[in-house]
Design an enzyme around this catalytic site. Structure first.
Site, mmCIF file in Angstrom:
data_model
loop_
_atom_site.group_PDB
_atom_site.id
_atom_site.type_symbol
_atom_site.label_atom_id
_atom_site.label_comp_id
_atom_site.label_asym_id
_atom_site.label_seq_id
_atom_site.Cartn_x
_atom_site.Cartn_y
_atom_site.Cartn_z
ATOM 1 C CE1 TYR A 175 -5.756 36.851 28.585
ATOM 2 C CE2 TYR A 175 -7.107 35.166 27.587
ATOM 3 C CZ TYR A 175 -6.633 35.794 28.705
ATOM 4 O OH TYR A 175 -7.013 35.356 29.946
ATOM 5 C CB ALA B 96 -0.245 28.020 40.135
ATOM 6 C CB SER C 109 -8.694 30.019 44.314
ATOM 7 O OG SER C 109 -8.791 30.993 45.305
ATOM 8 C CE1 TYR D 40 -0.778 35.889 36.371
ATOM 9 C CE2 TYR D 40 -0.151 34.145 37.882
ATOM 10 C CZ TYR D 40 -1.118 34.810 37.163
ATOM 11 O OH TYR D 40 -2.418 34.395 37.253
ATOM 12 N NE ARG E 55 -10.337 35.209 30.990
ATOM 13 C CZ ARG E 55 -11.380 34.570 31.529
ATOM 14 N NH1 ARG E 55 -12.171 35.217 32.360
ATOM 15 N NH2 ARG E 55 -11.628 33.315 31.262
HETATM 16 C C1 LIG Z 1 -4.230 32.749 33.672
HETATM 17 S S1 LIG Z 1 -3.794 31.428 34.741
HETATM 18 C C2 LIG Z 1 -2.071 31.763 34.917
HETATM 19 C C3 LIG Z 1 -1.275 30.548 35.358
HETATM 20 C C4 LIG Z 1 0.222 30.826 35.440
HETATM 21 N N1 LIG Z 1 0.744 31.119 34.121
HETATM 22 C C5 LIG Z 1 0.990 29.652 36.020
HETATM 23 O O1 LIG Z 1 1.950 29.214 35.382
HETATM 24 O O2 LIG Z 1 0.665 29.200 37.119
HETATM 25 C C6 LIG Z 1 -4.535 31.923 36.243
HETATM 26 C C7 LIG Z 1 -4.857 30.738 37.117
HETATM 27 O O3 LIG Z 1 -3.655 30.201 37.652
HETATM 28 C C8 LIG Z 1 -3.866 29.745 38.965
HETATM 29 N N2 LIG Z 1 -3.022 30.544 39.870
HETATM 30 C C9 LIG Z 1 -2.462 31.737 39.648
HETATM 31 N N3 LIG Z 1 -1.764 32.157 40.724
HETATM 32 C C10 LIG Z 1 -1.895 31.192 41.660
HETATM 33 C C11 LIG Z 1 -1.433 31.025 42.986
HETATM 34 N N4 LIG Z 1 -0.689 31.954 43.596
HETATM 35 N N5 LIG Z 1 -1.783 29.902 43.645
HETATM 36 C C12 LIG Z 1 -2.549 28.946 43.060
HETATM 37 N N6 LIG Z 1 -3.013 29.050 41.820
HETATM 38 C C13 LIG Z 1 -2.694 30.162 41.113
HETATM 39 C C14 LIG Z 1 -5.356 29.933 39.270
HETATM 40 O O4 LIG Z 1 -6.042 28.727 38.940
HETATM 41 C C15 LIG Z 1 -5.711 31.063 38.324
HETATM 42 O O5 LIG Z 1 -7.104 31.059 38.018
#
Ligand SMILES: C[S@@+](CC[C@H](N)C(=O)[O-])C[C@H]1O[C@@H](n2cnc3c(N)ncnc32)[C@H](O)[C@@H]1O
Length: 275
Positions: free
Chosen positions: A71, A125, A234, A93, A67
């Protein structure tokens, strides 16, 4: 004087375009070059309509690829456009600074090279989680960790305070994988059962990505985490089992009344934990 070329790093929120702030929309519209990492096709289409220069960086991910390599390639592509004199808007996102290494790194490098660069906040999230699970970090505080970091560094935490663990699907994985690491969940379950009972309930949470769907809030005993419905989006929330005991000496020294302690105890366990 700043060199020609600039960078705004922005976030598109979790749920389609409804969580894009007005300042982010205007940064996306005004950019001469948009680069983005979002996961759903509707947001991709919306970005392309808003700004025809929009370029998808998602293909830089590859199954089994490190990863960190992906990046760095994202940062390099963003910087390449800035150096070419473009007013770049890089969209990720969620919140662009929450678990987004390339977002922070692109701003840092652009500034180091003398360009105007900044980040705009977005809806993460965790913001959705506070709303959906009725958790107010002001009630008792809130602890938030990346799951691998949490285990590797044995982060100290307080079991009387909600515990949020991110990236639980890829514990111990530094490469991009679509499969959840069951071994990682086994180790997390073993670690959590040292602080909580094996039956203590946690919530596997997934904020809704579409306005027509409901968030996932799957209750699971911490010992059963390896069998829980965990996906790449999750986040785990372990709610407190009981309120913390107040330090009576401090309560007196601060001149607080018993009703303060009572009110705090009433708010210590979010409603979701009782349901
Ligand atoms: C690389 S991070 C990105 C986080 C994103 N930038 C944010 O602001 O939420 C990815 C992690 O975010 C969380 N995540 C992303 N989408 C989500 C969702 N729809 N619901 C809950 N957690 C989420 C999960 O823990 C996932 O492993």
């Amino acid at each position: 004087m700043a060199r020609p070329g600039s960078l705004w790093v922005v976030g598109t929120g979790i749920q389609l375009m409804g969580q894009v702030t007005l300042e982010t929309e205007s940064a996306l519209r005004d950019a001469t070059k948009v680069l983005y990492v979002v996961t759903d096709p509707v947001t991709k289409g919306w970005l392309a309509d808003l700004n025809p220069s929009a370029e998808d960086l998602i293909d830089l991910y590859g199954e089994g690829k490190q990863r960190i390599e992906t990046y760095h390639q994202m940062v390099d592509r963003i910087l390449e456009c800035v150096r070419a004199g473009e007013d770049v808007c890089a969209a990720f996102y969620g919140h662009p600074g929450v678990f987004v290494y390339p977002g922070h790194e692109a701003v840092r490098r652009a500034r180091e090279e003398g360009y105007r660069a900044g980040m705009l906040p977005g809806v993460s999230a965790e913001d959705c989680l506070f709303a959906d699970l009725g958790i107010d970090p002001g009630a008792t505080g809130c602890q938030s960790f990346e799951a691998t970091d949490f285990l590797v560094y044995r982060r100290r935490f307080d079991e009387h305070v909600p515990l949020v663990l991110w990236q639980i699907s890829c514990i111990g994985q530094l490469t991009h994988e679509t499969e959840t690491s069951i071994r990682g969940l086994e180790l997390l379950a073993a670690h959590l059962t040292q602080a909580y009972s094996a039956e203590h309930e946690a919530i596997v949470y997934e904020a809704a990505r579409y306005p027509i769907t409901a968030p996932l809030m799957a209750r699971v005993a911490v010992a059963d985490l390896p069998r829980a419905p965990v996906s790449g989006i999750s986040t785990l929330v372990v709610l407190p089992a009981r309120p913390a005991l107040a330090d009576r000496t401090m309560v007196e020294q601060l001149g607080l009344s018993d009703s303060y302690v009572l009110r705090k105890a009433q708010r210590a366990i979010p409603e979701t934990a009782r349901a």
